[in-house]
Enzyme design. Sequence first.
Site, PDB file in Angstrom:
ATOM      1  N   LEU A   1      44.244 -32.216   8.447  1.00 55.90           N
ATOM      2  CA  LEU A   1      44.938 -33.232   9.231  1.00 55.90           C
ATOM      3  C   LEU A   1      46.343 -32.771   9.600  1.00 55.90           C
ATOM      4  O   LEU A   1      46.979 -32.046   8.833  1.00 55.90           O
ATOM      5  CB  LEU A   1      45.032 -34.526   8.409  1.00 55.90           C
ATOM      6  CG  LEU A   1      43.690 -35.174   8.040  1.00 55.90           C
ATOM      7  CD1 LEU A   1      43.910 -36.367   7.132  1.00 55.90           C
ATOM      8  CD2 LEU A   1      42.937 -35.592   9.291  1.00 55.90           C
ATOM      9  N   CYS A   2      46.812 -33.213  10.755  1.00 56.93           N
ATOM     10  CA  CYS A   2      48.150 -32.857  11.213  1.00 56.93           C
ATOM     11  C   CYS A   2      49.181 -33.319  10.190  1.00 56.93           C
ATOM     12  O   CYS A   2      48.996 -34.393   9.616  1.00 56.93           O
ATOM     13  CB  CYS A   2      48.445 -33.495  12.561  1.00 56.93           C
ATOM     14  SG  CYS A   2      47.752 -32.527  13.911  1.00 56.93           S
ATOM     15  N   PRO A   3      50.223 -32.584   9.899  1.00 53.09           N
ATOM     16  CA  PRO A   3      50.633 -31.375  10.636  1.00 53.09           C
ATOM     17  C   PRO A   3      50.106 -30.066  10.031  1.00 53.09           C
ATOM     18  O   PRO A   3      50.593 -29.014  10.405  1.00 53.09           O
ATOM     19  CB  PRO A   3      52.155 -31.431  10.494  1.00 53.09           C
ATOM     20  CG  PRO A   3      52.368 -31.990   9.120  1.00 53.09           C
ATOM     21  CD  PRO A   3      51.237 -32.970   8.897  1.00 53.09           C
TER      22      PRO A   3
END
Lengths: 73, 381
Positions: free
Chosen positions: A12-14
Amino acid sequence: MSEQELDARGLLCPIPVIRTQDRIEQMQTGDILKVFCTDPGVIHDIPAWCRINGHEVLSIDEEDDQVVVMVKV
Amino acid sequence: MSPEIIRDLGHRNSINQWYYYQTFTVISSMNTSVENKSRKAVALVSGGLDSMLAVKVIQDQGIHVEGINFFTGFCVEGHTHAIRKKDRARPKRNNALWTAEQLGIKLHIIDVSEPYKDVVINPKHGYGANLNPCLDCKGFMVQRAYAWMQEHDFDFLITGEVMGQRPMSQRKDTMPVVSRESGAGDLLLRPLCAKLLPETKPEREGWVNRDELLDFSGRNRKPQMALAASYGIEDYAQPAGGCCFLTDASYSSKLADLWQARGEKTYEIDDIVMLKVGRHLRPRDNFKIIIAREEGETNFLKGYRKRFLSLGTTSHTGPIALIDGEPSETDLELAARLVARFSSGRDADSVTVEVLQKDGTSSTLDVQPLPSNEVPQDWYV
Ligand code: SF4
Protein backbone atom coordinates in the site's frame (compact mmCIF):
# COMPACT_ATOMS: atom_id res chain seq x y z
CA MET A 1 21.15 1.17 -20.37
CA SER A 2 19.20 -1.49 -18.55
CA GLU A 3 15.56 -2.28 -17.98
CA GLN A 4 14.55 -3.54 -14.57
CA GLU A 5 11.33 -4.69 -12.95
CA LEU A 6 10.03 -4.06 -9.46
CA ASP A 7 7.23 -6.06 -7.89
CA ALA A 8 5.27 -3.79 -5.55
CA ARG A 9 2.04 -5.76 -5.73
CA GLY A 10 0.10 -6.09 -2.50
CA LEU A 11 1.89 -3.09 -1.02
CA LEU A 12 0.00 0.00 0.00
CA CYS A 13 1.08 3.57 -0.68
CA PRO A 14 3.51 5.05 0.08
CA ILE A 15 5.51 1.80 0.18
CA PRO A 16 5.52 1.28 -3.63
CA VAL A 17 6.85 4.85 -3.96
CA ILE A 18 9.57 4.16 -1.39
CA ARG A 19 10.57 0.94 -3.15
CA THR A 20 10.67 2.79 -6.49
CA GLN A 21 12.78 5.54 -4.96
CA ASP A 22 15.21 3.10 -3.36
CA ARG A 23 15.59 1.06 -6.54
CA ILE A 24 16.10 4.13 -8.74
CA GLU A 25 18.86 5.25 -6.41
CA GLN A 26 20.81 2.16 -7.53
CA MET A 27 20.16 2.74 -11.24
CA GLN A 28 21.86 4.84 -13.91
CA THR A 29 20.45 7.78 -15.84
CA GLY A 30 18.64 6.50 -18.90
CA ASP A 31 17.71 3.15 -17.31
CA ILE A 32 14.09 2.06 -17.31
CA LEU A 33 12.18 0.72 -14.32
CA LYS A 34 8.89 -1.12 -14.70
CA VAL A 35 6.91 -1.12 -11.44
CA PHE A 36 4.03 -3.57 -10.90
CA CYS A 37 1.51 -2.41 -8.31
CA THR A 38 -1.97 -3.14 -7.01
CA ASP A 39 -2.64 0.04 -5.01
CA PRO A 40 -4.24 2.52 -7.42
CA GLY A 41 -2.71 5.31 -5.33
CA VAL A 42 0.50 4.87 -7.32
CA ILE A 43 -1.19 6.44 -10.34
CA HIS A 44 -0.79 9.77 -8.53
CA ASP A 45 2.09 9.12 -6.20
CA ILE A 46 4.77 7.67 -8.50
CA PRO A 47 4.37 10.46 -11.10
CA ALA A 48 4.43 13.08 -8.30
CA TRP A 49 7.60 11.55 -6.90
CA CYS A 50 9.12 11.47 -10.40
CA ARG A 51 8.27 15.11 -11.10
CA ILE A 52 9.91 16.17 -7.85
CA ASN A 53 13.01 14.13 -8.38
CA GLY A 54 13.47 14.69 -12.10
CA HIS A 55 12.54 11.31 -13.55
CA GLU A 56 10.21 10.68 -16.45
CA VAL A 57 7.07 8.53 -16.38
CA LEU A 58 6.89 6.84 -19.77
CA SER A 59 3.56 5.10 -19.28
CA ILE A 60 0.92 4.03 -16.80
CA ASP A 61 -1.12 0.99 -17.72
CA GLU A 62 -4.09 -0.20 -15.72
CA GLU A 63 -5.06 -3.76 -16.43
CA ASP A 64 -7.52 -5.67 -14.23
CA ASP A 65 -6.46 -4.96 -10.67
CA GLN A 66 -2.91 -4.17 -11.58
CA VAL A 67 -1.12 -0.91 -12.44
CA VAL A 68 2.16 -0.95 -14.34
CA VAL A 69 4.24 2.23 -14.25
CA MET A 70 7.27 2.68 -16.52
CA VAL A 71 9.83 5.17 -15.30
CA LYS A 72 12.88 6.48 -17.10
CA VAL A 73 15.64 7.30 -14.64
CA MET B 1 10.91 51.59 4.50
CA SER B 2 13.49 49.69 6.52
CA PRO B 3 12.94 46.09 7.56
CA GLU B 4 12.88 47.22 11.20
CA ILE B 5 10.02 49.64 10.61
CA ILE B 6 8.06 47.00 8.77
CA ARG B 7 8.66 44.51 11.52
CA ASP B 8 7.50 47.08 14.08
CA LEU B 9 4.37 47.71 12.11
CA GLY B 10 3.79 44.01 11.82
CA HIS B 11 3.93 43.53 15.54
CA ARG B 12 1.84 46.56 16.41
CA ASN B 13 -1.53 45.29 15.38
CA SER B 14 -3.18 42.51 13.50
CA ILE B 15 -4.27 44.64 10.56
CA ASN B 16 -0.69 45.44 9.88
CA GLN B 17 0.25 41.82 10.29
CA TRP B 18 -1.07 41.02 6.87
CA TYR B 19 0.95 43.86 5.40
CA TYR B 20 3.98 42.62 7.26
CA TYR B 21 3.68 39.21 5.76
CA GLN B 22 3.16 40.60 2.33
CA THR B 23 6.31 42.69 2.62
CA PHE B 24 8.20 39.96 4.41
CA THR B 25 8.69 37.95 1.25
CA VAL B 26 10.15 40.87 -0.69
CA ILE B 27 12.57 41.85 2.06
CA SER B 28 13.66 38.31 2.65
CA SER B 29 14.61 37.79 -0.93
CA MET B 30 16.46 41.14 -0.95
CA ASN B 31 18.56 39.92 1.93
CA THR B 32 19.47 36.64 0.29
CA SER B 33 23.15 36.21 0.79
CA VAL B 34 25.34 34.83 -1.95
CA GLU B 35 27.29 32.90 0.67
CA ASN B 36 24.11 30.99 1.58
CA LYS B 37 23.84 29.52 -1.88
CA SER B 38 26.04 26.74 -0.63
CA ARG B 39 24.18 26.11 2.65
CA LYS B 40 21.78 23.21 2.68
CA ALA B 41 18.97 22.36 5.06
CA VAL B 42 16.90 19.23 5.36
CA ALA B 43 13.28 19.76 6.39
CA LEU B 44 10.92 17.35 8.09
CA VAL B 45 7.96 17.46 5.70
CA SER B 46 4.72 16.02 7.01
CA GLY B 47 2.46 17.40 4.34
CA GLY B 48 0.83 19.96 6.62
CA LEU B 49 0.92 23.71 6.39
CA ASP B 50 3.50 24.31 9.12
CA SER B 51 6.31 22.35 7.53
CA MET B 52 5.46 23.98 4.22
CA LEU B 53 5.82 27.46 5.72
CA ALA B 54 9.02 26.55 7.54
CA VAL B 55 10.57 25.53 4.22
CA LYS B 56 9.37 28.72 2.52
CA VAL B 57 10.84 30.93 5.22
CA ILE B 58 14.22 29.22 4.91
CA GLN B 59 14.15 29.08 1.12
CA ASP B 60 13.58 32.82 1.18
CA GLN B 61 16.94 33.20 2.82
CA GLY B 62 18.65 31.57 -0.12
CA ILE B 63 19.12 28.18 1.49
CA HIS B 64 18.83 25.01 -0.57
CA VAL B 65 16.18 22.85 1.11
CA GLU B 66 15.29 19.21 0.59
CA GLY B 67 12.52 17.39 2.43
CA ILE B 68 12.46 14.17 4.35
CA ASN B 69 9.30 12.25 5.19
CA PHE B 70 9.09 9.19 7.39
CA PHE B 71 6.78 6.25 6.82
CA THR B 72 5.93 4.82 10.24
CA GLY B 73 3.00 2.61 9.26
CA PHE B 74 0.59 4.83 11.19
CA CYS B 75 0.58 7.68 8.68
CA VAL B 76 -2.87 8.96 7.78
CA GLU B 77 -1.75 9.01 4.15
CA GLY B 78 -2.42 6.21 1.76
CA HIS B 79 -3.76 3.05 3.26
CA THR B 80 -7.41 3.66 3.91
CA HIS B 81 -7.78 5.35 0.58
CA ALA B 82 -6.49 2.29 -1.20
CA ILE B 83 -8.84 0.12 0.81
CA ARG B 84 -12.12 1.95 1.02
CA LYS B 85 -13.92 2.22 -2.23
CA LYS B 86 -16.01 5.20 -1.23
CA ASP B 87 -12.87 7.26 -0.63
CA ARG B 88 -11.72 6.68 -4.17
CA ALA B 89 -14.15 9.25 -5.52
CA ARG B 90 -11.99 11.97 -3.99
CA PRO B 91 -8.84 12.67 -5.94
CA LYS B 92 -6.10 11.13 -3.93
CA ARG B 93 -2.88 12.85 -3.21
CA ASN B 94 0.02 12.17 -0.93
CA ASN B 95 0.27 15.45 0.93
CA ALA B 96 3.99 15.22 1.58
CA LEU B 97 4.71 14.70 -2.12
CA TRP B 98 2.25 17.39 -3.07
CA THR B 99 3.80 19.83 -0.60
CA ALA B 100 7.29 19.11 -1.91
CA GLU B 101 6.11 19.74 -5.43
CA GLN B 102 4.57 23.07 -4.48
CA LEU B 103 7.80 24.06 -2.78
CA GLY B 104 9.95 22.84 -5.65
CA ILE B 105 12.03 20.65 -3.37
CA LYS B 106 13.17 17.07 -3.51
CA LEU B 107 11.47 14.72 -1.06
CA HIS B 108 13.09 11.65 0.39
CA ILE B 109 10.58 9.20 1.84
CA ILE B 110 12.09 6.83 4.33
CA ASP B 111 10.58 3.63 5.62
CA VAL B 112 11.17 3.60 9.38
CA SER B 113 8.31 1.24 10.21
CA GLU B 114 10.58 -1.39 11.79
CA PRO B 115 12.67 0.77 14.14
CA TYR B 116 9.60 2.89 14.88
CA LYS B 117 7.97 -0.04 16.67
CA ASP B 118 10.19 0.59 19.67
CA VAL B 119 8.94 4.19 19.82
CA VAL B 120 5.32 3.04 19.94
CA ILE B 121 5.90 0.11 22.25
CA ASN B 122 8.31 1.65 24.77
CA PRO B 123 8.03 5.41 24.73
CA LYS B 124 10.36 6.84 27.35
CA HIS B 125 8.21 9.91 27.71
CA GLY B 126 4.92 8.04 27.65
CA TYR B 127 1.81 8.55 25.57
CA GLY B 128 -0.38 11.57 24.88
CA ALA B 129 -4.17 11.54 25.09
CA ASN B 130 -4.23 8.27 23.11
CA LEU B 131 -1.45 5.88 22.13
CA ASN B 132 0.50 8.70 20.50
CA PRO B 133 4.08 8.83 21.77
CA CYS B 134 4.58 12.33 20.31
CA LEU B 135 7.66 13.40 22.25
CA ASP B 136 9.59 10.19 21.60
CA CYS B 137 8.34 10.21 18.03
CA LYS B 138 9.63 13.73 17.37
CA GLY B 139 12.96 12.86 18.96
CA PHE B 140 13.19 9.73 16.81
CA MET B 141 12.35 11.55 13.59
CA VAL B 142 14.74 14.41 14.26
CA GLN B 143 17.44 11.90 15.15
CA ARG B 144 16.91 10.04 11.88
CA ALA B 145 16.81 13.26 9.88
CA TYR B 146 19.98 14.40 11.62
CA ALA B 147 21.74 11.17 10.62
CA TRP B 148 20.53 11.66 7.04
CA MET B 149 21.76 15.24 7.13
CA GLN B 150 25.24 14.16 8.15
CA GLU B 151 25.34 11.37 5.60
CA HIS B 152 24.33 13.68 2.78
CA ASP B 153 26.46 16.60 3.79
CA PHE B 154 23.70 19.04 4.65
CA ASP B 155 24.29 21.86 7.15
CA PHE B 156 21.23 21.94 9.36
CA LEU B 157 17.76 20.67 10.03
CA ILE B 158 14.39 22.44 10.09
CA THR B 159 10.92 21.51 11.31
CA GLY B 160 7.59 23.31 11.16
CA GLU B 161 7.06 23.15 14.91
CA VAL B 162 5.22 26.00 16.60
CA MET B 163 5.69 26.52 20.29
CA GLY B 164 2.68 25.56 22.37
CA GLN B 165 0.76 24.18 19.42
CA ARG B 166 0.78 20.54 20.43
CA PRO B 167 0.34 19.50 24.05
CA MET B 168 3.21 17.04 24.21
CA SER B 169 6.03 17.61 21.77
CA GLN B 170 5.75 21.31 21.01
CA ARG B 171 5.98 22.88 24.44
CA LYS B 172 8.62 25.34 25.61
CA ASP B 173 10.00 22.74 28.00
CA THR B 174 9.85 19.77 25.59
CA MET B 175 11.28 21.41 22.47
CA PRO B 176 14.81 21.42 23.96
CA VAL B 177 14.31 17.75 24.88
CA VAL B 178 13.89 16.90 21.19
CA SER B 179 17.02 18.89 20.25
CA ARG B 180 19.02 17.21 22.98
CA GLU B 181 17.82 13.63 22.75
CA SER B 182 17.95 13.50 18.95
CA GLY B 183 21.57 14.56 19.02
CA ALA B 184 20.81 17.39 16.59
CA GLY B 185 21.42 20.00 19.31
CA ASP B 186 21.69 23.52 17.95
CA LEU B 187 21.62 22.34 14.35
CA LEU B 188 17.87 21.98 14.74
CA LEU B 189 16.13 25.18 13.73
CA ARG B 190 12.39 25.81 14.01
CA PRO B 191 11.86 28.78 11.70
CA LEU B 192 8.24 29.42 12.76
CA CYS B 193 9.09 29.98 16.42
CA ALA B 194 12.86 30.46 16.39
CA LYS B 195 12.62 33.90 17.99
CA LEU B 196 11.13 32.35 21.11
CA LEU B 197 13.96 29.84 21.41
CA PRO B 198 17.68 30.17 22.08
CA GLU B 199 19.83 31.03 19.09
CA THR B 200 20.90 28.01 17.03
CA LYS B 201 24.11 27.52 15.09
CA PRO B 202 22.63 28.46 11.68
CA GLU B 203 21.57 31.79 13.22
CA ARG B 204 24.82 32.36 15.10
CA GLU B 205 26.94 31.62 12.07
CA GLY B 206 24.84 33.92 9.91
CA TRP B 207 23.66 31.13 7.60
CA VAL B 208 20.16 32.43 8.31
CA ASN B 209 19.08 35.80 9.58
CA ARG B 210 17.32 35.39 12.94
CA ASP B 211 15.49 38.69 12.47
CA GLU B 212 13.61 37.20 9.57
CA LEU B 213 12.51 34.13 11.45
CA LEU B 214 9.20 34.05 13.31
CA ASP B 215 7.74 33.97 16.78
CA PHE B 216 4.56 31.96 16.33
CA SER B 217 3.16 30.34 19.44
CA GLY B 218 -0.03 28.76 20.69
CA ARG B 219 -2.87 26.96 19.03
CA ASN B 220 -4.20 29.94 17.13
CA ARG B 221 -3.52 29.22 13.47
CA LYS B 222 -4.26 32.72 12.17
CA PRO B 223 -0.59 33.76 11.86
CA GLN B 224 0.17 30.66 9.81
CA MET B 225 -2.84 31.30 7.61
CA ALA B 226 -1.82 34.91 7.09
CA LEU B 227 1.71 33.88 6.19
CA ALA B 228 0.32 31.24 3.82
CA ALA B 229 -1.83 33.87 2.17
CA SER B 230 1.18 36.14 1.76
CA TYR B 231 2.92 33.37 -0.13
CA GLY B 232 -0.17 32.78 -2.22
CA ILE B 233 -0.64 29.33 -0.67
CA GLU B 234 -4.36 28.63 -0.65
CA ASP B 235 -4.54 24.88 -0.75
CA TYR B 236 -2.99 22.91 2.09
CA ALA B 237 -3.72 19.91 4.24
CA GLN B 238 -5.28 20.60 7.63
CA PRO B 239 -4.74 17.58 9.80
CA ALA B 240 -7.28 17.65 12.62
CA GLY B 241 -5.69 15.86 15.55
CA GLY B 242 -2.23 14.95 14.45
CA CYS B 243 -0.23 13.53 11.63
CA CYS B 244 -0.92 9.89 12.43
CA PHE B 245 -3.54 7.36 13.44
CA LEU B 246 -2.12 7.07 16.94
CA THR B 247 -3.83 10.33 17.92
CA ASP B 248 -7.17 8.77 17.01
CA ALA B 249 -9.08 7.44 20.03
CA SER B 250 -10.86 4.65 18.20
CA TYR B 251 -7.68 3.49 16.46
CA SER B 252 -5.77 3.55 19.74
CA SER B 253 -8.38 1.47 21.50
CA LYS B 254 -8.09 -1.17 18.75
CA LEU B 255 -4.34 -1.24 19.18
CA ALA B 256 -4.68 -1.50 22.97
CA ASP B 257 -7.14 -4.38 22.48
CA LEU B 258 -4.67 -6.13 20.17
CA TRP B 259 -1.91 -5.88 22.75
CA GLN B 260 -4.17 -7.03 25.54
CA ALA B 261 -5.40 -10.06 23.57
CA ARG B 262 -1.83 -11.06 22.69
CA GLY B 263 -0.61 -10.53 26.22
CA GLU B 264 2.29 -8.44 24.91
CA LYS B 265 2.93 -5.15 23.17
CA THR B 266 4.00 -6.24 19.69
CA TYR B 267 2.73 -5.69 16.17
CA GLU B 268 3.49 -6.30 12.53
CA ILE B 269 2.72 -3.83 9.75
CA ASP B 270 -0.15 -6.06 8.57
CA ASP B 271 -1.69 -5.81 12.05
CA ILE B 272 -1.68 -2.05 12.13
CA VAL B 273 -3.01 -1.76 8.61
CA MET B 274 -5.78 -4.14 9.54
CA LEU B 275 -6.78 -1.91 12.46
CA LYS B 276 -7.76 0.71 9.90
CA VAL B 277 -10.10 -1.66 8.07
CA GLY B 278 -13.59 -2.90 8.87
CA ARG B 279 -15.63 -3.27 12.03
CA HIS B 280 -13.72 -4.92 14.84
CA LEU B 281 -15.74 -6.89 17.37
CA ARG B 282 -14.45 -9.01 20.21
CA PRO B 283 -17.31 -11.25 21.39
CA ARG B 284 -14.96 -13.44 23.46
CA ASP B 285 -11.48 -12.94 24.87
CA ASN B 286 -9.98 -15.60 22.63
CA PHE B 287 -10.99 -14.17 19.25
CA LYS B 288 -11.77 -11.00 17.38
CA ILE B 289 -13.78 -10.69 14.20
CA ILE B 290 -13.05 -8.10 11.52
CA ILE B 291 -16.05 -7.50 9.26
CA ALA B 292 -15.70 -5.55 6.01
CA ARG B 293 -17.91 -2.48 5.78
CA GLU B 294 -18.02 -2.22 2.01
CA GLU B 295 -16.79 -3.75 -1.22
CA GLY B 296 -13.34 -2.16 -1.14
CA GLU B 297 -12.72 -3.56 2.33
CA THR B 298 -14.06 -6.97 1.29
CA ASN B 299 -11.55 -7.08 -1.57
CA PHE B 300 -8.78 -5.96 0.73
CA LEU B 301 -9.56 -8.53 3.44
CA LYS B 302 -9.74 -11.29 0.80
CA GLY B 303 -6.00 -10.82 0.38
CA TYR B 304 -5.51 -12.03 3.96
CA ARG B 305 -7.40 -15.29 3.71
CA LYS B 306 -4.20 -17.34 3.87
CA ARG B 307 -3.26 -15.72 7.18
CA PHE B 308 -6.64 -15.71 8.91
CA LEU B 309 -9.62 -17.98 9.10
CA SER B 310 -12.35 -16.27 7.08
CA LEU B 311 -16.13 -16.30 6.86
CA GLY B 312 -18.49 -15.22 4.12
CA THR B 313 -22.19 -15.65 3.42
CA THR B 314 -23.07 -17.78 0.39
CA SER B 315 -26.89 -17.83 0.48
CA HIS B 316 -27.07 -14.04 0.63
CA THR B 317 -24.83 -11.17 -0.38
CA GLY B 318 -22.70 -9.98 2.48
CA PRO B 319 -19.30 -8.96 3.68
CA ILE B 320 -16.24 -11.07 4.26
CA ALA B 321 -14.96 -11.41 7.82
CA LEU B 322 -11.63 -12.51 9.23
CA ILE B 323 -11.08 -14.14 12.59
CA ASP B 324 -8.05 -13.19 14.63
CA GLY B 325 -7.49 -15.69 17.44
CA GLU B 326 -8.39 -19.28 18.20
CA PRO B 327 -12.17 -19.76 18.12
CA SER B 328 -13.83 -22.97 19.36
CA GLU B 329 -16.67 -24.65 17.43
CA THR B 330 -19.23 -22.67 19.45
CA ASP B 331 -17.28 -19.46 18.86
CA LEU B 332 -17.29 -20.13 15.13
CA GLU B 333 -21.05 -20.51 15.13
CA LEU B 334 -21.38 -17.23 17.00
CA ALA B 335 -19.03 -15.56 14.51
CA ALA B 336 -21.08 -16.97 11.61
CA ARG B 337 -24.30 -15.60 13.14
CA LEU B 338 -22.60 -12.24 13.49
CA VAL B 339 -21.48 -12.20 9.86
CA ALA B 340 -25.01 -13.19 8.83
CA ARG B 341 -26.32 -10.21 10.77
CA PHE B 342 -24.27 -7.87 8.55
CA SER B 343 -25.42 -9.58 5.32
CA SER B 344 -28.51 -8.96 3.22
CA GLY B 345 -30.01 -12.01 4.95
CA ARG B 346 -30.14 -10.32 8.35
CA ASP B 347 -33.93 -10.83 8.55
CA ALA B 348 -33.91 -14.34 7.09
CA ASP B 349 -34.52 -17.44 9.23
CA SER B 350 -31.35 -19.09 8.05
CA VAL B 351 -28.19 -17.92 6.28
CA THR B 352 -25.46 -20.15 4.90
CA VAL B 353 -21.96 -19.11 5.88
CA GLU B 354 -18.79 -20.54 4.37
CA VAL B 355 -15.90 -21.06 6.77
CA LEU B 356 -12.57 -21.00 4.97
CA GLN B 357 -9.53 -22.34 6.79
CA LYS B 358 -6.09 -20.85 6.24
CA ASP B 359 -5.08 -23.93 4.23
CA GLY B 360 -7.97 -23.39 1.82
CA THR B 361 -10.29 -26.16 3.09
CA SER B 362 -13.84 -25.01 3.58
CA SER B 363 -17.06 -26.02 5.29
CA THR B 364 -20.48 -24.42 5.64
CA LEU B 365 -22.73 -23.52 8.53
CA ASP B 366 -26.44 -22.73 8.37
CA VAL B 367 -27.15 -20.17 11.05
CA GLN B 368 -29.78 -17.77 12.25
CA PRO B 369 -28.53 -14.16 12.01
CA LEU B 370 -27.85 -12.65 15.42
CA PRO B 371 -30.55 -10.10 16.33
CA SER B 372 -29.21 -6.61 17.03
CA ASN B 373 -30.13 -6.79 20.71
CA GLU B 374 -27.78 -9.72 21.07
CA VAL B 375 -24.80 -7.72 19.85
CA PRO B 376 -23.71 -5.79 22.94
CA GLN B 377 -22.03 -2.44 22.36
CA ASP B 378 -18.97 -3.51 24.30
CA TRP B 379 -18.16 -6.13 21.67
CA TYR B 380 -17.14 -3.25 19.42
CA VAL B 381 -13.44 -2.60 19.86
S1 SF4 C 1 0.93 12.63 15.94
FE1 SF4 C 1 1.92 10.68 15.47
S2 SF4 C 1 3.47 11.21 13.89
FE2 SF4 C 1 2.84 13.13 14.87
S3 SF4 C 1 4.32 13.43 16.52
FE3 SF4 C 1 2.58 12.37 17.44
S4 SF4 C 1 3.08 10.20 17.32
FE4 SF4 C 1 4.46 11.28 15.91
